[in-house]
Design a protein around this motif. Sequence first.
Motif, short mmCIF file in Angstrom:
data_model
loop_
_atom_site.label_atom_id
_atom_site.label_comp_id
_atom_site.label_asym_id
_atom_site.label_seq_id
_atom_site.Cartn_x
_atom_site.Cartn_y
_atom_site.Cartn_z
N LEU A 59 1.28 2.99 -7.55
CA LEU A 59 0.75 1.82 -8.25
C LEU A 59 -0.76 1.93 -8.36
CD1 LEU A 59 2.80 -1.00 -6.46
CD2 LEU A 59 3.38 0.24 -8.57
N ASP A 60 -1.32 1.47 -9.49
CA ASP A 60 -2.77 1.48 -9.61
C ASP A 60 -3.36 0.39 -8.72
OD1 ASP A 60 -2.56 -0.95 -11.01
OD2 ASP A 60 -2.63 0.04 -12.95
N LEU A 61 -4.67 0.42 -8.52
CA LEU A 61 -5.30 -0.46 -7.54
C LEU A 61 -5.11 -1.94 -7.85
CD1 LEU A 61 -6.88 -0.57 -4.95
CD2 LEU A 61 -9.00 -0.35 -6.26
N PRO A 62 -5.30 -2.41 -9.10
CA PRO A 62 -5.07 -3.84 -9.35
C PRO A 62 -3.63 -4.27 -9.03
CG PRO A 62 -6.28 -2.85 -11.16
CD PRO A 62 -5.83 -1.72 -10.30
N THR A 63 -2.66 -3.40 -9.35
CA THR A 63 -1.27 -3.73 -9.06
C THR A 63 -1.02 -3.76 -7.55
OG1 THR A 63 -0.61 -2.67 -11.13
CG2 THR A 63 1.13 -3.09 -9.52
N LEU A 95 9.53 -1.51 -19.21
CA LEU A 95 8.53 -2.06 -18.30
C LEU A 95 7.70 -0.93 -17.69
CD1 LEU A 95 10.68 -4.68 -16.35
CD2 LEU A 95 9.32 -5.05 -18.42
N SER A 96 6.47 -1.25 -17.34
CA SER A 96 5.63 -0.27 -16.66
C SER A 96 6.14 -0.05 -15.24
CB SER A 96 4.18 -0.76 -16.61
OG SER A 96 4.08 -1.87 -15.71
N GLN A 97 5.60 0.97 -14.58
CA GLN A 97 5.98 1.25 -13.20
C GLN A 97 5.76 0.02 -12.32
OE1 GLN A 97 7.22 3.97 -11.64
NE2 GLN A 97 6.67 3.71 -9.48
N GLY A 98 4.59 -0.60 -12.44
CA GLY A 98 4.28 -1.77 -11.64
C GLY A 98 5.20 -2.93 -11.96
N GLN A 99 5.52 -3.12 -13.24
CA GLN A 99 6.42 -4.21 -13.63
C GLN A 99 7.83 -3.99 -13.12
OE1 GLN A 99 5.68 -3.96 -17.86
NE2 GLN A 99 4.31 -5.74 -17.84
N ARG A 100 8.30 -2.74 -13.15
CA ARG A 100 9.64 -2.45 -12.62
C ARG A 100 9.68 -2.68 -11.11
NH1 ARG A 100 8.94 2.02 -15.82
NH2 ARG A 100 9.08 3.50 -14.08
N ILE A 149 -3.21 -4.60 -5.31
CA ILE A 149 -3.84 -5.82 -4.80
C ILE A 149 -2.94 -7.02 -5.07
CG2 ILE A 149 -5.78 -7.39 -5.12
CD1 ILE A 149 -7.50 -4.88 -5.69
N ARG A 150 -2.39 -7.09 -6.28
CA ARG A 150 -1.50 -8.22 -6.61
C ARG A 150 -0.25 -8.20 -5.74
NH1 ARG A 150 -3.20 -6.96 -12.01
NH2 ARG A 150 -1.37 -5.65 -12.33
N LEU A 151 0.34 -7.02 -5.55
CA LEU A 151 1.55 -6.92 -4.75
C LEU A 151 1.26 -7.27 -3.29
CD1 LEU A 151 4.54 -6.20 -4.46
CD2 LEU A 151 3.86 -3.80 -4.17
N ALA A 152 0.14 -6.77 -2.76
CA ALA A 152 -0.21 -7.05 -1.37
C ALA A 152 -0.39 -8.55 -1.16
CB ALA A 152 -1.48 -6.31 -0.99
N ARG A 153 -1.03 -9.22 -2.11
CA ARG A 153 -1.23 -10.67 -2.01
C ARG A 153 0.11 -11.41 -2.02
NH1 ARG A 153 -4.56 -11.17 -5.97
NH2 ARG A 153 -3.05 -11.77 -7.56
N ARG A 154 1.02 -10.96 -2.88
CA ARG A 154 2.34 -11.62 -2.96
C ARG A 154 3.14 -11.38 -1.68
NH1 ARG A 154 5.91 -13.67 -6.83
NH2 ARG A 154 7.45 -14.80 -5.62
N LEU A 155 3.13 -10.15 -1.18
CA LEU A 155 3.88 -9.85 0.03
C LEU A 155 3.34 -10.63 1.22
CD1 LEU A 155 4.32 -5.97 -0.32
CD2 LEU A 155 6.07 -7.73 -0.69
N ALA A 156 2.01 -10.75 1.31
CA ALA A 156 1.40 -11.45 2.45
C ALA A 156 1.82 -12.90 2.51
CB ALA A 156 -0.11 -11.33 2.37
N PRO A 195 -2.08 4.39 6.92
CA PRO A 195 -2.43 3.38 7.91
C PRO A 195 -2.87 2.05 7.31
CG PRO A 195 -3.37 5.50 8.52
CD PRO A 195 -2.81 5.66 7.14
N SER A 196 -3.55 2.07 6.16
CA SER A 196 -4.04 0.82 5.58
C SER A 196 -2.89 -0.09 5.15
CB SER A 196 -4.94 1.12 4.38
OG SER A 196 -4.21 1.73 3.32
N ALA A 197 -1.72 0.48 4.87
CA ALA A 197 -0.58 -0.33 4.42
C ALA A 197 0.01 -1.18 5.53
CB ALA A 197 0.50 0.59 3.83
#
Length: 241
Positions: free
Chosen positions: A167-171, A137-142, A173-180, A193-195
């Motif tokens: 993580l790259d930017l698209p990953t 799996l890729s870093q983002g997938q793991r 964004i996807r992770l941030a959306r899921r966590l939110a 700070p942005s995190a």
Amino acid sequence: MATRNGISLENASVTLGGTRILSNLTLHLTERRIGIIGRNGSGKTTLLRLMAGLIPATTGSATIDGIAPTDRKAILPRLGILFQNPDHQILFPTVAEELAFGLRQQGQSQAAADAAVTALLIRESRGHWAKALTHTLSQGQRHYLCLLSILLMQPQTILLDEPFAGLDLPTQIRLARRLAALPQRLITISHDPSAVANCDRVLWLEQGQIRADGPPDVVLHAFKAEMARLGEQDADTDLTN
């Protein structure tokens, strides 16, 4: 004594290798979204490990809903951890085995755990992942696999250690959306700070102590101002530090 909801530290200090890392922290963390920010070396990772029960307090105490985090069986339904590096978290060769492990630790039968894993992967449109080798799996997938492992155990609180690092930017964004969208309490530990900008409460950790604690706009404004001030200095030229 009545059980306190959330994570509580009472005069908690941690000394490692003869060095004081955290000093006399007293905190009660109950908000739905909490950020802990600080420079590298400020004690953030040690604080995460203390709250998770991975290390004990040298003095003072840490509890989760009034329970010592070292009581692993009692803590499993209460707390999950998403580490910065998924390779420090993944134990098994296949995705299905990795996902089932936590459920087995909670006492579920192998059949029940396997059924829950299958259902989850189908809901996530990742049914084809079941027999995939985790190292392929890729870093983002793991990273996402580790999050799914935590969510299967349905903890009330999740600790996030630099969740967007590497993580790259698209990953991201996807992770941030899921966590939110998660119902759990999230405690995000980061130097960025942005995190933590959308948290309900932000704590600024500096040299093992709380320098500021409050709304993100107030704490992050002060933090960024101090980081800008330090950035104007040649603070890394002293080889003795």
